[in-house]
Design an enzyme around this catalytic site. Structure first.
Site, PDB file in Angstrom:
ATOM      1  N   GLY A   1      36.705  77.062 -66.072  1.00  0.00           N
ATOM      2  CA  GLY A   1      36.617  77.461 -67.473  1.00  0.00           C
ATOM      3  C   GLY A   1      36.131  76.326 -68.345  1.00  0.00           C
ATOM      4  O   GLY A   1      36.577  76.146 -69.474  1.00  0.00           O
TER       5      GLY A   1
ATOM      6  N   VAL B   1      35.792  82.584 -60.894  1.00  0.00           N
ATOM      7  CA  VAL B   1      36.972  82.119 -60.144  1.00  0.00           C
ATOM      8  C   VAL B   1      37.677  83.249 -59.410  1.00  0.00           C
ATOM      9  O   VAL B   1      38.516  82.991 -58.543  1.00  0.00           O
ATOM     10  CB  VAL B   1      37.976  81.382 -61.053  1.00  0.00           C
ATOM     11  CG1 VAL B   1      37.364  80.124 -61.645  1.00  0.00           C
ATOM     12  CG2 VAL B   1      38.539  82.300 -62.131  1.00  0.00           C
TER      13      VAL B   1
ATOM     14  N   SER C   1      50.749  79.020 -70.952  1.00  0.00           N
ATOM     15  CA  SER C   1      50.796  79.320 -72.376  1.00  0.00           C
ATOM     16  C   SER C   1      52.241  79.394 -72.838  1.00  0.00           C
ATOM     17  O   SER C   1      53.154  79.665 -72.048  1.00  0.00           O
ATOM     18  CB  SER C   1      50.100  80.655 -72.636  1.00  0.00           C
ATOM     19  OG  SER C   1      50.412  81.170 -73.918  1.00  0.00           O
TER      20      SER C   1
ATOM     21  N   TYR D   1      48.893  89.827 -70.325  1.00  0.00           N
ATOM     22  CA  TYR D   1      48.506  88.423 -70.525  1.00  0.00           C
ATOM     23  C   TYR D   1      49.719  87.507 -70.387  1.00  0.00           C
ATOM     24  O   TYR D   1      49.682  86.498 -69.672  1.00  0.00           O
ATOM     25  CB  TYR D   1      47.868  88.241 -71.902  1.00  0.00           C
ATOM     26  CG  TYR D   1      47.578  86.800 -72.242  1.00  0.00           C
ATOM     27  CD1 TYR D   1      46.450  86.170 -71.744  1.00  0.00           C
ATOM     28  CD2 TYR D   1      48.455  86.064 -73.043  1.00  0.00           C
ATOM     29  CE1 TYR D   1      46.183  84.828 -72.033  1.00  0.00           C
ATOM     30  CE2 TYR D   1      48.201  84.741 -73.331  1.00  0.00           C
ATOM     31  CZ  TYR D   1      47.073  84.130 -72.836  1.00  0.00           C
ATOM     32  OH  TYR D   1      46.833  82.814 -73.112  1.00  0.00           O
TER      33      TYR D   1
END
Length: 268
Positions: A14, A68, A142, A155
């Protein structure tokens, strides 16, 4: 722990934009021998590669177009770096997708499965007991890994899975044997392009952390500097929070205590 980027060979997933691109620039500024960065965005990757080659020289940075979630592409990217430089010192898994639950498969494949595959591939190359030179693997999670979410359940679950996978793998693979540190960084909302590309229930969001609209996202530079700081000092199996433009904070004991409490509950 004394660690510098001098002469290190680094791979960042990324890495074409946002936090990943910031890390690529910072590793090179700190005299890494070579930084390979992977991304699906060919245009952004090629643009960044030109910038870096003009600034640091033709051999210091290389963009590799790579999804990926594709194990063949990912394996080939690692092989390119290893064939050229004969070693790998640092891998930062920062590739991620954020969206509502309509993107559930993509988020699971990129955020979790891609991180797992990249981590295991990096560990197999870097581990000292298999001929590698040791190093560090940093998996970017996160703050959503610690929070309930009413609109980003998938997520948040992927980022929670990254946290658990990284910690459990670090426990399973002893640093004294592998000489590879496995570290988790949990980012707060950060002002990346993803903040502006999506409007998820009017929430503010970044590449790896999502917040309420009342929160101000931190600068990309704060996230990048925090990750570099973590690499310089973190022990294997540790968890760190980087948020609100503050210095990185070690929350390893909090995370381990939460695991212990849950373990006690299920120990019947």
């Amino acid at each position: 722990m004394s660690w510098t980027a001098d002469e290190k060979v680094v791979l960042v997933t990324g890495g074409a934009a946002g936090i990943g691109a910031g890390l690529v620039r910072e590793f090179l500024a700190k005299n890494a021998r070579h930084v390979a960065f992977l991304d699906v965005s060919e245009k952004e990757g090629a643009t960044l590669e030109r910038e870096l080659r003009n600034k640091f020289g033709a051999l210091r940075a290389k963009f590799i177009k790579c999804d990926v979630t594709d194990e063949i592409q990912l394996g080939d990217a690692f092989r390119q770096v290893l064939d050229k430089h004969r070693k790998l010192d640092v891998v930062v898994n920062s590739a991620a997708v954020v969206g509502d639950n309509s993107l559930c498969k993509t988020m699971i494949d990129v955020n979790f499965c891609g991180t797992v595959t990249s981590t295991l591939k990096a560990l197999s190359i870097m581990r000292a007991d298999a001929g590698g030179c040791g190093g560090a693997i940093i998996n970017v999670s996160s703050l959503q890994a610690f929070k309930s979410s009413t609109c980003l359940s998938v997520y948040s679950a992927t980022k929670g899975a990254v946290l658990q996978f990284s910690n459990f793998l670090a426990d399973e693979e002893s640093y004294s044997t592998t000489k590879v540190r496995i570290i988790t960084v949990c980012l707060g909302p950060t002002d990346t392009a993803l903040l502006h590309k999506r409007n998820l229930n009017n929430s503010a969001k970044d590449g790896h952390g999502v917040s309420s609209r009342a929160s101000e996202p931190q600068r990309v530079e704060s996230a990048v500097n925090g990750i570099i700081e973590v690499i310089q000092q973190a022990e294997s199996g540790s968890t760190w929070i980087i948020a609100n433009n503050n210095i990185a904070r070690d929350v390893t004991m909090n995370v381990r205590e939460s695991f212990r409490i849950l373990s006690d509950i299920t120990d019947v």
